[in-house]
Design a protein around this motif. Structure first.
Motif, PDB file in Angstrom:
ATOM      1  N   LEU A 168       0.826  -1.207   0.000  1.00  0.00           N
ATOM      2  CA  LEU A 168       0.000   0.000   0.000  1.00  0.00           C
ATOM      3  C   LEU A 168       0.861   1.258   0.000  1.00  0.00           C
ATOM      4  CD1 LEU A 168      -2.749  -1.093   2.552  1.00  0.00           C
ATOM      5  CD2 LEU A 168      -3.055  -0.743   0.104  1.00  0.00           C
ATOM      6  N   GLY A 169       1.950   1.258   0.759  1.00  0.00           N
ATOM      7  CA  GLY A 169       2.840   2.407   0.752  1.00  0.00           C
ATOM      8  C   GLY A 169       3.488   2.620  -0.606  1.00  0.00           C
ATOM      9  N   HIS A 170       3.867   1.506  -1.271  1.00  0.00           N
ATOM     10  CA  HIS A 170       4.453   1.607  -2.610  1.00  0.00           C
ATOM     11  C   HIS A 170       3.444   2.188  -3.601  1.00  0.00           C
ATOM     12  CE1 HIS A 170       6.948   0.599  -6.044  1.00  0.00           C
ATOM     13  NE2 HIS A 170       5.926  -0.045  -6.578  1.00  0.00           N
ATOM     14  N   GLU A 171       2.200   1.729  -3.535  1.00  0.00           N
ATOM     15  CA  GLU A 171       1.182   2.228  -4.453  1.00  0.00           C
ATOM     16  C   GLU A 171       0.856   3.694  -4.180  1.00  0.00           C
ATOM     17  OE1 GLU A 171      -0.160   0.791  -7.063  1.00  0.00           O
ATOM     18  OE2 GLU A 171       1.105  -0.987  -6.772  1.00  0.00           O
ATOM     19  N   LEU A 172       0.875   4.118  -2.922  1.00  0.00           N
ATOM     20  CA  LEU A 172       0.657   5.537  -2.615  1.00  0.00           C
ATOM     21  C   LEU A 172       1.759   6.400  -3.235  1.00  0.00           C
ATOM     22  CD1 LEU A 172      -0.497   5.445   1.133  1.00  0.00           C
ATOM     23  CD2 LEU A 172      -1.894   5.971  -0.876  1.00  0.00           C
ATOM     24  N   LEU A 197      -4.913 -12.668 -16.523  1.00  0.00           N
ATOM     25  CA  LEU A 197      -3.723 -13.042 -15.769  1.00  0.00           C
ATOM     26  C   LEU A 197      -2.481 -12.343 -16.311  1.00  0.00           C
ATOM     27  CD1 LEU A 197      -2.352 -14.740 -13.598  1.00  0.00           C
ATOM     28  CD2 LEU A 197      -2.229 -16.627 -15.243  1.00  0.00           C
ATOM     29  N   ASP A 198      -2.378 -12.201 -17.630  1.00  0.00           N
ATOM     30  CA  ASP A 198      -1.232 -11.504 -18.216  1.00  0.00           C
ATOM     31  C   ASP A 198      -1.163 -10.060 -17.739  1.00  0.00           C
ATOM     32  OD1 ASP A 198      -0.505 -13.783 -19.552  1.00  0.00           O
ATOM     33  OD2 ASP A 198      -1.438 -13.212 -21.445  1.00  0.00           O
ATOM     34  N   GLY A 199      -2.324  -9.394 -17.654  1.00  0.00           N
ATOM     35  CA  GLY A 199      -2.335  -8.026 -17.156  1.00  0.00           C
ATOM     36  C   GLY A 199      -1.910  -7.932 -15.706  1.00  0.00           C
ATOM     37  N   TRP A 200      -2.365  -8.881 -14.901  1.00  0.00           N
ATOM     38  CA  TRP A 200      -1.995  -8.863 -13.473  1.00  0.00           C
ATOM     39  C   TRP A 200      -0.510  -9.162 -13.294  1.00  0.00           C
ATOM     40  CZ3 TRP A 200      -0.208 -12.375  -9.804  1.00  0.00           C
ATOM     41  CH2 TRP A 200      -0.333 -11.969  -8.473  1.00  0.00           C
ATOM     42  N   VAL A 201       0.029 -10.105 -14.059  1.00  0.00           N
ATOM     43  CA  VAL A 201       1.451 -10.425 -13.971  1.00  0.00           C
ATOM     44  C   VAL A 201       2.299  -9.245 -14.436  1.00  0.00           C
ATOM     45  CG1 VAL A 201       3.265 -11.900 -14.936  1.00  0.00           C
ATOM     46  CG2 VAL A 201       1.130 -12.918 -14.152  1.00  0.00           C
ATOM     47  N   GLU A 202       1.832  -8.524 -15.462  1.00  0.00           N
ATOM     48  CA  GLU A 202       2.548  -7.329 -15.913  1.00  0.00           C
ATOM     49  C   GLU A 202       2.653  -6.307 -14.786  1.00  0.00           C
ATOM     50  OE1 GLU A 202       4.422  -4.802 -18.795  1.00  0.00           O
ATOM     51  OE2 GLU A 202       3.966  -6.948 -18.792  1.00  0.00           O
ATOM     52  N   HIS A 203       1.566  -6.113 -14.053  1.00  0.00           N
ATOM     53  CA  HIS A 203       1.591  -5.198 -12.908  1.00  0.00           C
ATOM     54  C   HIS A 203       2.511  -5.733 -11.821  1.00  0.00           C
ATOM     55  CE1 HIS A 203       0.213  -3.623  -9.004  1.00  0.00           C
ATOM     56  NE2 HIS A 203      -0.092  -2.529  -9.660  1.00  0.00           N
ATOM     57  N   ARG A 229       5.501  -3.078 -11.562  1.00  0.00           N
ATOM     58  CA  ARG A 229       5.074  -1.997 -10.686  1.00  0.00           C
ATOM     59  C   ARG A 229       5.111  -2.361  -9.215  1.00  0.00           C
ATOM     60  NH1 ARG A 229      -0.353   0.924 -11.811  1.00  0.00           N
ATOM     61  NH2 ARG A 229       0.519   1.978  -9.992  1.00  0.00           N
ATOM     62  N   ARG A 230       4.991  -3.612  -8.938  1.00  0.00           N
ATOM     63  CA  ARG A 230       4.839  -4.019  -7.545  1.00  0.00           C
ATOM     64  C   ARG A 230       6.167  -3.955  -6.804  1.00  0.00           C
ATOM     65  NH1 ARG A 230       1.060  -7.269  -4.932  1.00  0.00           N
ATOM     66  NH2 ARG A 230       1.827  -8.327  -3.076  1.00  0.00           N
ATOM     67  N   ALA A 231       6.112  -3.545  -5.539  1.00  0.00           N
ATOM     68  CA  ALA A 231       7.307  -3.531  -4.694  1.00  0.00           C
ATOM     69  C   ALA A 231       7.611  -4.942  -4.231  1.00  0.00           C
ATOM     70  CB  ALA A 231       7.110  -2.617  -3.490  1.00  0.00           C
ATOM     71  N   SER A 232       8.871  -5.225  -4.076  1.00  0.00           N
ATOM     72  CA  SER A 232       9.284  -6.550  -3.622  1.00  0.00           C
ATOM     73  C   SER A 232      10.315  -6.385  -2.517  1.00  0.00           C
ATOM     74  CB  SER A 232       9.857  -7.341  -4.807  1.00  0.00           C
ATOM     75  OG  SER A 232      10.167  -8.650  -4.415  1.00  0.00           O
ATOM     76  N   ILE A 233      11.318  -7.220  -2.527  1.00  0.00           N
ATOM     77  CA  ILE A 233      12.321  -7.224  -1.474  1.00  0.00           C
ATOM     78  C   ILE A 233      13.047  -5.881  -1.476  1.00  0.00           C
ATOM     79  CG2 ILE A 233      14.264  -8.529  -0.567  1.00  0.00           C
ATOM     80  CD1 ILE A 233      13.315 -10.724  -2.570  1.00  0.00           C
TER      81      ILE A 233
END
Length: 489
Positions: free
Chosen positions: A91-95, A276-282, A286-290
């Protein structure tokens, strides 16, 4: 007559004793039953604000600069309700991506979610620093692959997902929706991942029958093992009943179910794959990880030094480099590609096979069937490579008159039109071979049809090379009895 004085009047009389009567602060504090510091505070407040300054004031500060603004809190709660599976870190990453500055701390986001009743507060059992993360040092060293279900379709059936993740970067390399997770679609997913991202050094899987014949009834290798062997990949297996060994892909399955599959019903497999391809692309980009880096960032920062993962087709002449197809000499056991007298190591298992050599930006890359096999620093003279570019295929030998023994052949029955089916395509064998059995093999980018060890005809490849692994799954042909080929004499 006794008169009840309120708190302000009592404080005012204490102040007047000091200011007007000249009494000491110590005496006034003793008679009033308060400390000397309290009397000094009354004097300061009276000098600053007059009689109103002696009234009680709340201890809450007028402002709190580090408190989360209501607008940011509203945006945070909206994201959480829209994506119930997102935690404080995500949530912090998306903000931050939404332009919120400064981004609230993870602890602030956590307290906000607890305060609004969106999560249940639980005591932490162990500190995060107590855990040791086991991972490879860079991307493309190890892939983890597995099968996950839960893809609900409108017709009431349930599809599967052949999933794969890079051990270091957590980059999703495979997310293929299949009707049934049998050997062929699983291997199709692996081949597709290698064509898109390259060949990893190792692959880690469990002991499922689609991955290994370790606990199967037979003693031979399964198709997945064979693909790994032919591409120089070391296939690692977990111990029985040890799901934590493939913990990274299992953890991704948990995220996949919580954020994508829960509550969704797809029209068909095509619809499920598109979403699923769209979600994996995000997830990948875009998604934060380690350490708050996304999978793409870690994959790029630690990826092996490869100029390009996309196979190139056709010659590209010029000073900077070019392409050439080169046949690895079988007499050298496939150890070196003799391209312009520079010894470049490929692989032993490629003996007798044709590879594509790409020379660009000081690198020599060797491809086999569109898959990157090896990368070397250029050792040959660039001025001598133009002639080899023009020749196209280096070291081409005379066409054999007998069937190649190094290629893997499958048995096929010639239909009434004189054609055989191989990997989803039809190749002409000849009208004189109707209803007879022949052997079909891929030899040096040609489909070779032979019978009794003699080559009948060769055709250019027109089938999908990914489907070729499925054709090789049944080496002997083994046609059904109702459609058995007549034995040749």
């Amino acid at each position: 007559m006794l008169v009840k004085l309120n708190m302000v009047e009592q404080r005012y009389q204490a102040v007047l004793e000091v200011v007007r009567d000249g009494a000491t602060v110590v005496d006034v504090a003793r008679r009033s039953g308060v400390s000397r510091q309290t009397v000094h505070a009354w004097l300061r407040r009276y000098a600053t604000s007059g009689l109103s300054g002696l009234a009680d004031v709340p201890s809450k500060p007028d402002s709190c600069p580090h408190q989360m603004p209501p607008a940011v809190e509203a945006k945070l709660l909206e994201l959480r309700r829209e994506h119930p599976g997102w935690g404080p870190r995500t949530l912090g990453h998306e903000l931050g991506l939404a332009g919120v500055m400064p981004v609230p701390a993870r602890s602030s986001i956590y307290r906000c979610l607890v305060r609004q009743g969106l999560i249940t507060q639980e005591a932490r059992k162990r500190k995060r620093s107590d855990y040791k993360r086991w991972e490879r040092s860079r991307a493309m060293e190890l892939w983890q692959m597995d099968i996950v279900g839960g893809v609900k379709l409108a017709d009431g059936s349930e599809a599967k997902i052949v999933s794969g993740i890079d051990d270091h970067s957590r980059f999703i390399i495979s997310a293929l929706v299949v009707e049934r997770a049998t050997a062929r679609p699983t291997c199709d997913a692996l081949a597709l991942a290698m064509r898109r991202f390259g060949v990893p050094a190792e692959i880690l899987t469990d002991n499922g029958k689609v991955f290994t014949g370790r606990f199967g009834p037979g003693t031979g290798e399964v198709l997945f093992d064979r693909i790994c062997r032919e591409n120089g990949i070391k296939h690692r297996l977990t111990r029985p009943r040890s799901p934590t060994t493939t913990g990274k892909v299992e953890r991704w399955h948990k995220t996949l179910r919580a954020e994508f599959l829960t509550g969704k019903v797809f029209a068909d497999i095509t619809d499920a794959q598109a979403q699923l391809d769209g979600w994996v692309e995000h997830y990948n980009h875009r998604r934060a990880s380690i350490d708050r880096d996304g999978p793409t960032v870690r994959a790029v920062q630690t990826r092996p030094n490869r100029a390009d993962q996309t196979p190139r087709r056709g010659p590209r002449l010029g000073d900077s480099g070019g392409h050439a197809a080169s046949s690895i000499a079988a007499g050298r056991a496939g150890w070196e590609d003799q391209f312009r007298c520079g010894g470049y190591k490929a692989a032993v298992w490629l003996a007798g096979e044709t590879v594509e050599v790409v020379c660009e930006q000081g690198l020599v890359q060797i491809h086999h069937h569109g898959v990157l096999i090896a990368t070397h620093a250029r050792r040959h003279d660039p001025a001598k490579q133009t002639a080899s570019m023009d020749r196209g295929e280096v070291g081409r030998r005379q066409r054999p008159t007998v069937a190649s023994r190094s290629a893997v052949a499958v048995t096929r029955k010639v239909d009434t039109t004189g054609h055989v089916s191989y990997a989803g395509a039809y190749y002409k064998a000849g009208a004189g071979l109707k209803t007879q059995s022949v052997q079909v093999a891929v030899v040096r980018r040609k489909v070779e049809i032979s019978q009794n060890g003699e080559v009948i005809v060769k055709h250019p490849i027109k089938h999908d090379r990914i489907k070729e692994y499925g054709a090789l799954a049944n080496l002997g042909g083994r046609p059904r009895r109702i459609n058995a080929a007549k034995p040749t004499v």
